[in-house]
Design an enzyme around this catalytic site. Sequence first.
Site, PDB file in Angstrom:
ATOM      1  N   ALA A  81      84.509  -6.434   6.066  1.00  0.00           N
ATOM      2  CA  ALA A  81      85.873  -6.447   6.598  1.00  0.00           C
ATOM      3  C   ALA A  81      86.876  -6.829   5.519  1.00  0.00           C
ATOM      4  O   ALA A  81      87.956  -6.232   5.410  1.00  0.00           O
ATOM      5  CB  ALA A  81      85.964  -7.428   7.768  1.00  0.00           C
ATOM      6  N   TYR A  82      86.524  -7.816   4.711  1.00  0.00           N
ATOM      7  CA  TYR A  82      87.425  -8.267   3.645  1.00  0.00           C
ATOM      8  C   TYR A  82      87.637  -7.163   2.611  1.00  0.00           C
ATOM      9  O   TYR A  82      88.776  -6.874   2.225  1.00  0.00           O
ATOM     10  CB  TYR A  82      86.818  -9.507   2.996  1.00  0.00           C
ATOM     11  CG  TYR A  82      87.652 -10.110   1.878  1.00  0.00           C
ATOM     12  CD1 TYR A  82      88.874 -10.703   2.148  1.00  0.00           C
ATOM     13  CD2 TYR A  82      87.197 -10.106   0.562  1.00  0.00           C
ATOM     14  CE1 TYR A  82      89.635 -11.270   1.133  1.00  0.00           C
ATOM     15  CE2 TYR A  82      87.942 -10.671  -0.449  1.00  0.00           C
ATOM     16  CZ  TYR A  82      89.160 -11.250  -0.165  1.00  0.00           C
ATOM     17  OH  TYR A  82      89.906 -11.812  -1.169  1.00  0.00           O
ATOM     18  N   ALA A  83      86.550  -6.531   2.179  1.00  0.00           N
ATOM     19  CA  ALA A  83      86.673  -5.460   1.184  1.00  0.00           C
ATOM     20  C   ALA A  83      87.467  -4.282   1.736  1.00  0.00           C
ATOM     21  O   ALA A  83      88.254  -3.665   1.022  1.00  0.00           O
ATOM     22  CB  ALA A  83      85.288  -5.005   0.732  1.00  0.00           C
TER      23      ALA A  83
END
Length: 247
Positions: free
Chosen positions: A154-156
């Site tokens: 999700a962060y990437a």
Amino acid sequence: MADSSIPRVAVVTGASRGIGRAIAATLAAAGHAVVVGCAGSPGAAADVVQQITAGGGLAIAARADVADEQQVAALFDTATSTFGGLDVVVHSAGRLSLSTIADLDLDDLDALHRTNIRGTFVVAREAARRVRGGGAVVMLSTSVVGLQFPTYGAYAASKGAVEAMTLILARELRGRDVTVNAVAPGPTATELFLEGKDEATIDRLAEQPPLERLGTPADIAEVVSFLTGPGGRWVNGQVLRVNGGII
């Protein structure tokens, strides 16, 4: 001819701790008047301002949720009303949620994307409207976009959006003499990064780059300082992977 006695003015979001704090201090040392932006932690932001002013620099703190367009506009208003204009915007504010894609709570996904995607868009939009000619915009991404570490999905994904916005904004500002770039740190020894990791995990991450250490906030801040200074004027529309050589 520009008056050299008038400092360049920088807004740094997420500047109360970690990489953002180092960026604010480094830009102040390079002669910028700095607006130390934070969403919370007013005491920590005040500490950054005190550090800068104790060294002879100019700085003020201002609170803003980067995903709230009215608060971001007020943050930029503070910069221009206090220091007379705006030359540099560094968007360091961000949120991190770690989970496998299969197990990620979608409420966490929404919160992460609100800060990292909407927040970046709001800051980029305001920067596009306000940064003076000769200025610079720097967004913070992550080397995980290319490294694909598990649990960072999700962060990437959110930082992939940051990189896309950065490259498009650079082209949309054609003719404005404003550079737009992204800096993508690798594993960096901040409190947020080290939290919850055991010594073996930290050692394993430190061994990944050929330089065999974790990055430091100062490593990232010096690259941002270069991009926003006279030496970086011919670097535009780029994503710099600042990770010690991890492939």
